[in-house]
Design a protein around this motif. Structure first.
Motif, PDB file in Angstrom:
ATOM      1  N   LEU B  62       7.885 -91.386 -14.416  1.00 52.13           N
ATOM      2  CA  LEU B  62       7.414 -90.150 -15.052  1.00 52.13           C
ATOM      3  C   LEU B  62       7.071 -89.087 -14.003  1.00 52.13           C
ATOM      4  N   HIS B  63       7.432 -87.827 -14.307  1.00 50.87           N
ATOM      5  CA  HIS B  63       7.176 -86.738 -13.361  1.00 50.87           C
ATOM      6  C   HIS B  63       5.692 -86.425 -13.274  1.00 50.87           C
ATOM      7  N   ARG B  64       5.313 -85.852 -12.161  1.00 45.45           N
ATOM      8  CA  ARG B  64       3.985 -85.241 -12.086  1.00 45.45           C
ATOM      9  C   ARG B  64       4.096 -84.005 -11.228  1.00 45.45           C
ATOM     10  N   VAL B  84      18.894 -76.943 -11.095  1.00 49.44           N
ATOM     11  CA  VAL B  84      19.651 -78.112 -10.671  1.00 49.44           C
ATOM     12  C   VAL B  84      19.665 -79.192 -11.748  1.00 49.44           C
ATOM     13  N   CYS B  85      18.725 -79.114 -12.668  1.00 53.10           N
ATOM     14  CA  CYS B  85      18.600 -80.195 -13.647  1.00 53.10           C
ATOM     15  C   CYS B  85      19.881 -80.329 -14.471  1.00 53.10           C
ATOM     16  N   PRO B  86      20.557 -81.470 -14.399  1.00 57.01           N
ATOM     17  CA  PRO B  86      21.822 -81.626 -15.138  1.00 57.01           C
ATOM     18  C   PRO B  86      21.607 -81.717 -16.648  1.00 57.01           C
ATOM     19  N   SER B  87      20.430 -82.095 -17.062  1.00 56.94           N
ATOM     20  CA  SER B  87      20.183 -82.201 -18.499  1.00 56.94           C
ATOM     21  C   SER B  87      19.613 -80.916 -19.063  1.00 56.94           C
ATOM     22  N   GLU B  88      19.354 -79.952 -18.203  1.00 57.88           N
ATOM     23  CA  GLU B  88      18.763 -78.672 -18.597  1.00 57.88           C
ATOM     24  C   GLU B  88      17.518 -78.889 -19.442  1.00 57.88           C
ATOM     25  N   CYS B  89      16.642 -79.735 -18.973  1.00 52.95           N
ATOM     26  CA  CYS B  89      15.486 -80.046 -19.786  1.00 52.95           C
ATOM     27  C   CYS B  89      14.194 -79.499 -19.200  1.00 52.95           C
ATOM     28  N   ILE B  90      14.286 -78.705 -18.124  1.00 55.27           N
ATOM     29  CA  ILE B  90      13.070 -78.098 -17.575  1.00 55.27           C
ATOM     30  C   ILE B  90      13.042 -76.629 -18.003  1.00 55.27           C
ATOM     31  N   TYR B  91      11.905 -76.198 -18.551  1.00 56.78           N
ATOM     32  CA  TYR B  91      11.761 -74.799 -18.951  1.00 56.78           C
ATOM     33  C   TYR B  91      10.545 -74.246 -18.231  1.00 56.78           C
ATOM     34  N   ARG B 115      15.300 -85.681 -23.089  1.00 54.99           N
ATOM     35  CA  ARG B 115      16.636 -85.357 -22.598  1.00 54.99           C
ATOM     36  C   ARG B 115      16.800 -85.720 -21.128  1.00 54.99           C
ATOM     37  N   CYS B 116      15.696 -85.869 -20.417  1.00 54.17           N
ATOM     38  CA  CYS B 116      15.744 -86.135 -18.981  1.00 54.17           C
ATOM     39  C   CYS B 116      16.505 -87.433 -18.717  1.00 54.17           C
ATOM     40  N   CYS B 117      17.354 -87.412 -17.684  1.00 56.28           N
ATOM     41  CA  CYS B 117      18.099 -88.618 -17.361  1.00 56.28           C
ATOM     42  C   CYS B 117      17.554 -89.286 -16.106  1.00 56.28           C
ATOM     43  N   PHE B 118      16.431 -88.822 -15.631  1.00 53.68           N
ATOM     44  CA  PHE B 118      15.752 -89.443 -14.486  1.00 53.68           C
ATOM     45  C   PHE B 118      16.642 -89.526 -13.250  1.00 53.68           C
ATOM     46  N   CYS B 119      17.370 -88.429 -13.018  1.00 48.78           N
ATOM     47  CA  CYS B 119      18.237 -88.423 -11.854  1.00 48.78           C
ATOM     48  C   CYS B 119      17.444 -88.109 -10.599  1.00 48.78           C
ATOM     49  N   GLY B 120      16.310 -87.437 -10.748  1.00 52.06           N
ATOM     50  CA  GLY B 120      15.494 -87.126  -9.579  1.00 52.06           C
ATOM     51  C   GLY B 120      15.955 -85.896  -8.819  1.00 52.06           C
ATOM     52  N   PHE B 121      16.919 -85.150  -9.351  1.00 54.61           N
ATOM     53  CA  PHE B 121      17.396 -83.950  -8.644  1.00 54.61           C
ATOM     54  C   PHE B 121      16.298 -82.916  -8.517  1.00 54.61           C
ATOM     55  N   CYS B 122      15.450 -82.818  -9.548  1.00 55.59           N
ATOM     56  CA  CYS B 122      14.391 -81.816  -9.516  1.00 55.59           C
ATOM     57  C   CYS B 122      13.474 -82.052  -8.322  1.00 55.59           C
ATOM     58  N   VAL B 123      13.200 -83.334  -8.067  1.00 56.16           N
ATOM     59  CA  VAL B 123      12.319 -83.653  -6.952  1.00 56.16           C
ATOM     60  C   VAL B 123      12.972 -83.245  -5.644  1.00 56.16           C
ATOM     61  N   ARG B 132       7.007 -84.477  -8.330  1.00 56.98           N
ATOM     62  CA  ARG B 132       7.329 -85.815  -7.836  1.00 56.98           C
ATOM     63  C   ARG B 132       7.536 -86.749  -9.018  1.00 56.98           C
ATOM     64  N   MET B 133       8.213 -87.857  -8.758  1.00 57.81           N
ATOM     65  CA  MET B 133       8.441 -88.849  -9.825  1.00 57.81           C
ATOM     66  C   MET B 133       7.928 -90.200  -9.364  1.00 57.81           C
ATOM     67  N   ASP B 134       6.660 -90.258  -8.987  1.00 58.54           N
ATOM     68  CA  ASP B 134       6.158 -91.509  -8.412  1.00 58.54           C
ATOM     69  C   ASP B 134       4.912 -92.008  -9.131  1.00 58.54           C
TER      70      ASP B 134
END
Ligand code: SF4
Ligand code: SF4
Lengths: 357, 157
Positions: B62-64, B84-91, B115-123, B132-134
């Motif tokens: 989960l993101h924080r 960069v988000c491939p799922s376009e789920c950040i607004y 919708r997030c695919c947990f690719c970690g690109f945002c981080v 972060r996703m930690d």
């Protein structure tokens, strides 16, 4: 009057035995496959927090089936669609009536045979009923009015009809050896000794016949090495359009067939209820020792031996199901027509030659 | 014929392997029932809800959103993660910060986790190390999609 009562009790006992074991065979299958694959298997079904290694799983499954929606597709032929699972269930379940669970039980001067129907064509009856089970598959496949179910039904019919031949022919040698079609007298004949020490079981007299029968019977159960009618990754199978309790009936039939095949195999080839070297009054070992037992204990031993043998062959069939991948269709047909049938014919000739010497 | 015999031997060998697994595993299961402690176990199963697997240090969960010393989000609303988000789920909706060092802050920061695919690109995209996703939280299933839309408060959490 009391005759009717006894028959009724026998029928109820046999049905309860069959259904309970069928239900728990689903559990055994899941657990055994889990143990083979280094897993644990279904262990979560609990009643008030009591789990006992998942023994309540079949009950939970049954309840789930009862409450699932029983969906009949609009395009299906309703009457036949409903009839099919009952046909395939009935014709498998009815075969249990000819299987002897034990010898006679004497209570109060009355002799009770531990089988429901004792008639002279028991073997033919069982084979006939097993082949009538095909109708359930074909009807299910046809009445669903879906191309894939039809393919599954046709595959099932072709496979069962071809293996029916090998199944029947493999038993001819056996009928020649124990000149009888009566299942209880076949079992009685297996109580005698060969060379004074070896039990005269069918597997020792007819090893090839036993092997062919086992293969053909495996194909009859339509389980994994031979599960072309189902073939879930290519055609999904003849029960695609079924749901709820009707699908549950088809599944029960599958497991019941495993059980019936085991009982048939042991009745014909592994001495049925015979315990090696035990006759009606106790053990008579070939080296001369004797252990005499009262009648009740002897009958108990017989029924226990029957059950143990059945469990062993159920175990074996589940092991086979979880070991092998599915045959290709032409391989199944090759095995049936080009290997098993010629071998069973050779077996008949060989048996005849040996018997005439 | 000889080829067929070879297949037959392989078939037997296959069943020997499964039988061996069955017998060995059954042996350890029975030892366990008898409460005899052994190093090896009959099954490799991890009984999930009760037993948990150790989460690897390079995991993504989960993101924080990280905060500055004063508790405000470190994010400067540069939109790199949203781009960069491939799922376009950040607004993200940017707001103006009076501090000329910062200039922008996220007035709204919403991640639609359904919708997030947990690719970690945002981080990886973030220049400020603001996301972060930690959290090691991998169990945030919900009954409705609405509850999986995480806003600024939840992400600062
Ligand atoms: S992990 Fe990937 S999909 Fe999820 S919010 Fe970040 S960039 Fe988007
Ligand atoms: S990339 Fe980092 S700084 Fe830029 S908007 Fe996303 S979280 Fe904020």
């Amino acid at each position: 009057m009391s005759e009717v009562l006894i028959v009724l009790i026998k029928i109820i006992c046999a049905l309860v035995w069959l259904l309970a074991l069928t239900l728990y065979l689903t559990w055994v299958e899941r657990k055994e496959s889990a143990v083979i694959q280094d897993r644990i298997g279904a262990n979560r079904a609990d009643i008030l927090g009591i789990r006992i290694i998942g023994l309540f799983q079949p009950i939970a499954d049954a309840i789930k089936f009862v409450f699932k929606e029983d969906f009949t597709p609009r395009f299906s032929k309703k009457y036949l669609h409903t009839l099919a699972p009952f046909i395939s269930f009935f014709f498998v379940a009815v075969t249990i009536s000819a299987i002897p669970f034990g010898d006679v039980l004497r209570i109060g001067g009355r002799e009770i045979k531990l089988l429901i129907l004792d008639f002279n064509v028991g073997l033919l009856f069982v084979l006939a009923m097993l082949s009538l089970g095909i109708y359930g598959i074909i009807l299910g496949g046809w009445a669903s009015n879906n191309r894939y179910t039809l393919l599954g039904g046709m595959r099932g019919a072709a496979q069962l009809v071809s293996y029916e031949v090998a199944l029947g022919l493999s038993l001819v040698g056996l009928i020649m050896v124990y000149p009888s079609l009566n299942l209880s007298s076949i079992v009685h004949a297996q109580g005698e000794l060969l060379f004074g020490w070896l039990p005269k079981w069918g597997v020792f007299l007819q090893p090839l016949g036993c092997l062919i029968f086992f293969f053909a019977a495996l194909a009859e159960t339509k389980r994994v090495p031979f599960d072309l009618p189902e073939g879930e990754n290519e055609i999904v199978g003849f029960f695609t359009e079924y749901s709820g309790l009707k699908w549950g009936l088809f599944m029960m039939t599958d497991f019941m067939e495993v059980l019936i095949i085991s009982t048939l195999l042991i009745t014909l080839f592994f001495g049925g209820w015979q315990v090696p070297w035990m006759s009606a009054d106790g053990f008579h070992f070939p080296w001369g020792a004797q252990v005499l037992l009262p009648h009740g204990i002897v009958v108990l031993f017989q029924v226990l031996a029957f059950n143990l043998k059945v469990f062993f062959f159920c175990w074996l069939q589940i092991l086979i199901r979880w070991t092998y991948p599915r045959f290709r269709y032409d391989q199944v047909m090759d095995l049936g027509w080009k290997l098993l049938i010629p071998l069973s014919l050779a077996n008949i000739i060989g048996t005849g030659i040996i018997m005439s010497i | 014929m000889i080829k067929a015999l070879g297949y037959f031997i392989e078939i037997i060998r296959g069943s020997i392997i499964t039988t061996r697994h069955f017998v060995v595993n059954m042996f350890f299961h029975i030892l366990k029932v008898l409460r005899i402690k052994t190093k090896k176990k009959g099954a490799v199963t991890i009984q999930y809800p009760e037993q948990k697997r150790e989460i690897a240090s390079r995991h993504r969960s989960l993101h924080r959103l990280m905060t500055r010393e004063d508790g405000k989000p470190r994010c400067v609303a540069c939109m790199l993660c949203a781009t960069v988000c491939p799922s376009e789920c950040i607004y993200i909706e940017a707001g103006e910060d009076p501090d000329p060092e910062i200039q922008k802050y996220p007035a709204k920061f919403i991640i639609d986790l359904s919708r997030c695919c947990f690719c970690g690109f945002c981080v990886e995209a973030c220049p400020e190390d603001a996301i972060r996703m930690d959290t090691e939280n991998i169990e945030f299933a919900e009954y409705s999609r609405q509850e999986l839309i995480y806003d600024l408060d939840k992400l600062l959490g």
